[in-house]
Design a protein around this motif. Sequence first.
Motif, PDB file in Angstrom:
ATOM      1  N   ILE A   1       7.157   5.856 -17.078  1.00 33.97           N
ATOM      2  CA  ILE A   1       7.479   5.286 -18.432  1.00 33.97           C
ATOM      3  C   ILE A   1       8.986   5.428 -18.567  1.00 33.97           C
ATOM      4  O   ILE A   1       9.554   4.338 -18.955  1.00 33.97           O
ATOM      5  N   THR A   2       9.824   6.244 -17.951  1.00 36.15           N
ATOM      6  CA  THR A   2      11.134   6.499 -18.070  1.00 36.15           C
ATOM      7  C   THR A   2      11.790   5.437 -17.319  1.00 36.15           C
ATOM      8  O   THR A   2      12.738   4.670 -17.827  1.00 36.15           O
ATOM      9  N   LEU A   3      11.443   5.231 -16.162  1.00 39.99           N
ATOM     10  CA  LEU A   3      11.959   4.245 -15.183  1.00 39.99           C
ATOM     11  C   LEU A   3      11.618   2.886 -15.656  1.00 39.99           C
ATOM     12  O   LEU A   3      12.597   2.067 -15.722  1.00 39.99           O
ATOM     13  N   ILE A   4      10.443   2.764 -16.365  1.00 40.14           N
ATOM     14  CA  ILE A   4      10.008   1.435 -16.924  1.00 40.14           C
ATOM     15  C   ILE A   4      10.950   1.004 -18.099  1.00 40.14           C
ATOM     16  O   ILE A   4      11.228  -0.209 -18.420  1.00 40.14           O
ATOM     17  N   SER A   5      11.184   2.140 -18.953  1.00 40.33           N
ATOM     18  CA  SER A   5      11.984   1.831 -19.991  1.00 40.33           C
ATOM     19  C   SER A   5      13.367   1.436 -19.535  1.00 40.33           C
ATOM     20  O   SER A   5      14.015   0.583 -20.234  1.00 40.33           O
TER      21      SER A   5
ATOM     22  N   THR B   1       0.754  -1.172   0.059  1.00 36.61           N
ATOM     23  CA  THR B   1       0.032  -0.036   0.012  1.00 36.61           C
ATOM     24  C   THR B   1       0.864   1.254   0.026  1.00 36.61           C
ATOM     25  O   THR B   1       0.623   2.078  -0.711  1.00 36.61           O
ATOM     26  N   SER B   2       2.061   1.288   0.834  1.00 38.02           N
ATOM     27  CA  SER B   2       2.877   2.470   0.665  1.00 38.02           C
ATOM     28  C   SER B   2       3.494   2.654  -0.563  1.00 38.02           C
ATOM     29  O   SER B   2       3.685   3.569  -1.161  1.00 38.02           O
ATOM     30  N   ALA B   3       3.909   1.427  -1.277  1.00 39.11           N
ATOM     31  CA  ALA B   3       4.606   1.495  -2.301  1.00 39.11           C
ATOM     32  C   ALA B   3       3.628   2.015  -3.544  1.00 39.11           C
ATOM     33  O   ALA B   3       4.078   2.787  -4.333  1.00 39.11           O
ATOM     34  N   TRP B   4       2.275   1.656  -3.475  1.00 34.66           N
ATOM     35  CA  TRP B   4       1.360   2.168  -4.240  1.00 34.66           C
ATOM     36  C   TRP B   4       1.081   3.684  -4.209  1.00 34.66           C
ATOM     37  O   TRP B   4       1.150   4.416  -5.488  1.00 34.66           O
ATOM     38  N   LEU B   5       0.959   4.070  -3.145  1.00 35.64           N
ATOM     39  CA  LEU B   5       1.071   5.511  -2.933  1.00 35.64           C
ATOM     40  C   LEU B   5       1.819   6.373  -3.436  1.00 35.64           C
ATOM     41  O   LEU B   5       1.917   7.308  -3.994  1.00 35.64           O
ATOM     42  N   THR B   6       2.928   5.908  -2.930  1.00 33.82           N
ATOM     43  CA  THR B   6       4.368   6.582  -3.844  1.00 33.82           C
ATOM     44  C   THR B   6       4.616   6.564  -5.281  1.00 33.82           C
ATOM     45  O   THR B   6       4.738   7.463  -5.941  1.00 33.82           O
ATOM     46  N   TRP B   7       4.428   5.319  -5.775  1.00 33.92           N
ATOM     47  CA  TRP B   7       4.287   5.070  -7.176  1.00 33.92           C
ATOM     48  C   TRP B   7       3.256   5.731  -7.922  1.00 33.92           C
ATOM     49  O   TRP B   7       3.519   6.241  -9.053  1.00 33.92           O
ATOM     50  N   ASN B   8       2.083   5.839  -7.391  1.00 36.37           N
ATOM     51  CA  ASN B   8       1.102   6.557  -8.374  1.00 36.37           C
ATOM     52  C   ASN B   8       1.019   7.650  -8.307  1.00 36.37           C
ATOM     53  O   ASN B   8       0.396   8.388  -9.060  1.00 36.37           O
ATOM     54  N   ALA B   9       1.739   8.461  -7.297  1.00 33.31           N
ATOM     55  CA  ALA B   9       1.840   9.820  -7.170  1.00 33.31           C
ATOM     56  C   ALA B   9       2.987  10.632  -8.233  1.00 33.31           C
ATOM     57  O   ALA B   9       2.910  11.651  -8.581  1.00 33.31           O
ATOM     58  N   ILE B  10       3.633   9.479  -8.737  1.00 36.47           N
ATOM     59  CA  ILE B  10       4.686   9.751 -10.013  1.00 36.47           C
ATOM     60  C   ILE B  10       3.823  10.233 -11.318  1.00 36.47           C
ATOM     61  O   ILE B  10       3.140   9.408 -11.642  1.00 36.47           O
ATOM     62  N   GLU B  11       4.425  11.214 -11.928  1.00 38.56           N
ATOM     63  CA  GLU B  11       3.788  11.351 -13.335  1.00 38.56           C
ATOM     64  C   GLU B  11       3.978  10.327 -14.049  1.00 38.56           C
ATOM     65  O   GLU B  11       4.984   9.620 -14.318  1.00 38.56           O
TER      66      GLU B  11
ATOM     67  N   CYS C   1      15.104   1.476  -9.423  1.00 39.31           N
ATOM     68  CA  CYS C   1      14.558   2.217  -8.216  1.00 39.31           C
ATOM     69  C   CYS C   1      15.497   2.806  -7.312  1.00 39.31           C
ATOM     70  O   CYS C   1      15.313   4.085  -6.884  1.00 39.31           O
ATOM     71  N   THR C   2      16.586   1.847  -6.846  1.00 32.74           N
ATOM     72  CA  THR C   2      17.654   2.336  -5.984  1.00 32.74           C
ATOM     73  C   THR C   2      18.454   3.519  -6.487  1.00 32.74           C
ATOM     74  O   THR C   2      18.695   4.695  -5.878  1.00 32.74           O
ATOM     75  N   PHE C   3      18.841   3.554  -8.043  1.00 38.69           N
ATOM     76  CA  PHE C   3      19.157   4.682  -8.680  1.00 38.69           C
ATOM     77  C   PHE C   3      18.565   5.866  -8.677  1.00 38.69           C
ATOM     78  O   PHE C   3      18.977   7.032  -8.688  1.00 38.69           O
ATOM     79  N   SER C   4      17.321   5.822  -8.947  1.00 38.32           N
ATOM     80  CA  SER C   4      16.153   6.975  -8.886  1.00 38.32           C
ATOM     81  C   SER C   4      15.729   7.297  -7.586  1.00 38.32           C
ATOM     82  O   SER C   4      14.992   8.412  -7.690  1.00 38.32           O
ATOM     83  N   ASP C   5      16.460   6.756  -6.684  1.00 40.81           N
ATOM     84  CA  ASP C   5      15.625   6.797  -5.267  1.00 40.81           C
ATOM     85  C   ASP C   5      14.122   6.999  -5.213  1.00 40.81           C
ATOM     86  O   ASP C   5      13.808   7.956  -4.668  1.00 40.81           O
ATOM     87  N   ILE C   6      13.616   5.852  -5.922  1.00 42.39           N
ATOM     88  CA  ILE C   6      12.267   5.854  -6.038  1.00 42.39           C
ATOM     89  C   ILE C   6      11.871   4.382  -4.886  1.00 42.39           C
ATOM     90  O   ILE C   6      12.571   3.371  -5.058  1.00 42.39           O
ATOM     91  N   GLU C   7      10.843   4.585  -4.272  1.00 41.57           N
ATOM     92  CA  GLU C   7      10.438   3.309  -3.599  1.00 41.57           C
ATOM     93  C   GLU C   7      10.169   2.260  -4.526  1.00 41.57           C
ATOM     94  O   GLU C   7       9.343   2.133  -5.346  1.00 41.57           O
ATOM     95  N   MET C   8      10.669   0.964  -4.317  1.00 38.90           N
ATOM     96  CA  MET C   8      10.362  -0.183  -5.035  1.00 38.90           C
ATOM     97  C   MET C   8       8.747  -0.468  -5.096  1.00 38.90           C
ATOM     98  O   MET C   8       8.196  -0.449  -4.099  1.00 38.90           O
ATOM     99  N   PRO C   9       8.210  -0.582  -6.282  1.00 37.76           N
ATOM    100  CA  PRO C   9       6.954  -0.879  -6.304  1.00 37.76           C
ATOM    101  C   PRO C   9       6.709  -2.311  -6.660  1.00 37.76           C
ATOM    102  O   PRO C   9       5.210  -2.711  -6.538  1.00 37.76           O
ATOM    103  N   ILE C  10       7.484  -3.118  -6.542  1.00 41.10           N
ATOM    104  CA  ILE C  10       7.397  -4.597  -6.561  1.00 41.10           C
ATOM    105  C   ILE C  10       7.632  -5.025  -4.953  1.00 41.10           C
ATOM    106  O   ILE C  10       8.837  -4.871  -4.610  1.00 41.10           O
ATOM    107  N   ILE C  11       6.738  -5.780  -4.291  1.00 43.39           N
ATOM    108  CA  ILE C  11       6.832  -6.297  -2.908  1.00 43.39           C
ATOM    109  C   ILE C  11       7.164  -7.995  -3.234  1.00 43.39           C
ATOM    110  O   ILE C  11       5.732  -8.601  -3.717  1.00 43.39           O
ATOM    111  N   ALA C  12       8.090  -8.770  -2.863  1.00 49.35           N
ATOM    112  CA  ALA C  12       8.203  -9.986  -3.063  1.00 49.35           C
ATOM    113  C   ALA C  12       7.883 -10.676  -1.997  1.00 49.35           C
ATOM    114  O   ALA C  12       8.243 -10.371  -0.784  1.00 49.35           O
TER     115      ALA C  12
END
Length: 244
Positions: free
Chosen positions: A36-40, A21-31, A141-152
């Motif tokens: 798309i850039t991160l996923i590319s 849930t925390s990862a979703w709130l952070t990831w969803n707030a990104i434009e 995500c580590t390089f971009s300082d973004i919370e990891m959106p995949i939880i394993a």
Amino acid sequence: MSKSIQDSNDQQSTSVIEKATSAWLTWNAIEIEQRITLISQWSELLKLQHSLGLLPGQMVDFHSLHAVPLISSGEEMPGPTGESNVLSTSGRGPFVIMAEQDAPIEAFIALVSCALVAGNSVVMAALPEHKDIISTLEQVCTFSDIEMPIIAVENLVSLEKVIVDPAIAGVGFVGSEAEAIRLNRELAERDGQIALLIVETDLEGLEMVRDQSLVLRFITEKTLTTNVTAVGGNATLLALGCGE
């Protein structure tokens, strides 16, 4: 199962849901453009993994390309009293993505990538065949300082325990029709919000995951209304009412 083991399992499931849930709130707030850039960048790393081959990375590129015109910009909808309404999309929440052992990895990665592009977080099992998928996105995500959106989670058993939580917005599944029916029944019997079930059972043709608009299955719509008129009414009509 003893009570202590059951309590431990419940605590683990709760922890997974909280992280997702925390990862979703952070990831969803990104434009969307940044996502798309991160996923590319992720897809480029996927293509370098010899264990995966080129097809999974190409599948990520395919859905990212087609997602841009579908969800990247809002649609203006002028209101009858002068307000401005902008219709846009949002991620639904945490999604569980899973696949049977012999399912094509490119079908699995298609569901993961569409869930992420749409703004959702993903919960998946940390199986050997998923190791490179998780580690490459973690690098980005580590390089971009973004919370990891995949939880394993540890395994498929742990994943099954997460599915029944009402916080899970949906499940993406690649595998047999019989297993898809079982999952559908499990989701229908749980409490809370209605969860989506997105399935690919055509393991030869992959008809569903080849759909250019697959990302739309993972989104919800939202409307931003801005009312700039006086006291919520039409400013022109108010002016006329004053005799001017």
